[in-house]
Design a protein around this motif. Structure first.
Motif: not given
Length: 240
Positions: A26-29, A220-222, A227-228
């Motif tokens: 799953d991915l959203t841009v 994970t998506t953030a 994330l850094r």
């Protein structure tokens, strides 16, 4: 589809032969953003881009671009709908000149005047290419070949740029130039970029959103800044 999404991926399954590499991705841009897809070698990042651009056919799942279902759409039609893919290894035609390579990116466009303007804009973005427009592809440096591959994609005026490992084999100075250019294109033109990159620090530095993949799944998506700054997540999945 998320209301403000340009690209939406739901339950994507794809691979090579009978062996799936992507598992229910799953991915959203969102439009006008840079999304960095990061993870270890073998995580499925390149397979994801190849599937989105039509090089691989998914066995399950849905991909939409600006609300349009892309299932079964031919590669050339994906380009016409605004998707451009710059694969790993740059893909420059070595026997053609810089100018000929760039013109390939706009051959399908009916508005010839705007295609010419787009070509001129690429030369303005990449002055080294303007100085070497009559040189053959094999005569260029690695950095120049990457510029050429990017430029050829931009001549088509894409809405969404899929970019696979643009820093591969390049000197740090050239990597910094490429990353700065992507940020500039996002800010100045609203270009949306889905970036696969092994140079995680550089990718997350310019990205708005980060997607971490492992073993063909999104773990994970953030926001990229989070994330850094998340040491535990970096150590677990990104190796630093």
């Amino acid at each position: 589809m998320t209301a403000d999404a340009l690209l939406t991926v739901r339950g994507l399954v794809a691979g090579y032969g009978a062996a799936p590499v992507l598992h229910a991705v799953d991915l959203t841009v969102a439009p006008g953003t840079i999304v960095a897809v990061v993870g270890a070698n073998g995580a499925g990042k390149t397979t994801l881009l190849r599937t989105l651009s039509g090089m691989l056919r998914p066995s399950d799942g849905q991909v939409t671009l600006a609300g349009e279902d892309l299932r079964g759409v031919a590669v050339e039609q994906l380009v016409r709908r605004g998707m451009a893919h710059v694969p790993e290894g740059r893909g420059v035609v070595a026997e053609l000149t810089v100018d000929e390579n760039l013109r390939l990116g706009g051959l399908w466009r009916r508005d010839r005047a705007d295609a010419t303007r787009a070509l001129d804009e690429v030369y303005q973005l990449f002055p080294p290419l303007a100085n070497r427009r009559r040189h053959l592809g094999h005569q260029l440096s690695g950095g120049e070949r990457q510029m050429l591959a990017l430029g050829r994609a931009l001549v088509g005026r894409p809405r969404l740029l899929l970019l696979d490992e643009p820093s591969l084999g390049l000197a740090p100075r050239v990597v910094a130039q490429i990353m700065a250019l992507l940020r500039r294109l996002r800010d100045d033109t609203g270009l949306t970029v889905l970036l696969v990159e092994q140079n995680v620090r550089s990718a997350l530095r310019i990205a708005d959103q980060g997607v971490v993949m492992a073993l063909g799944r999104v773990v994970t998506t953030a926001p990229a800044a989070r994330l850094r700054d998340d040491a535990e997540l970096r150590h677990a999945y990104l190796g630093f």
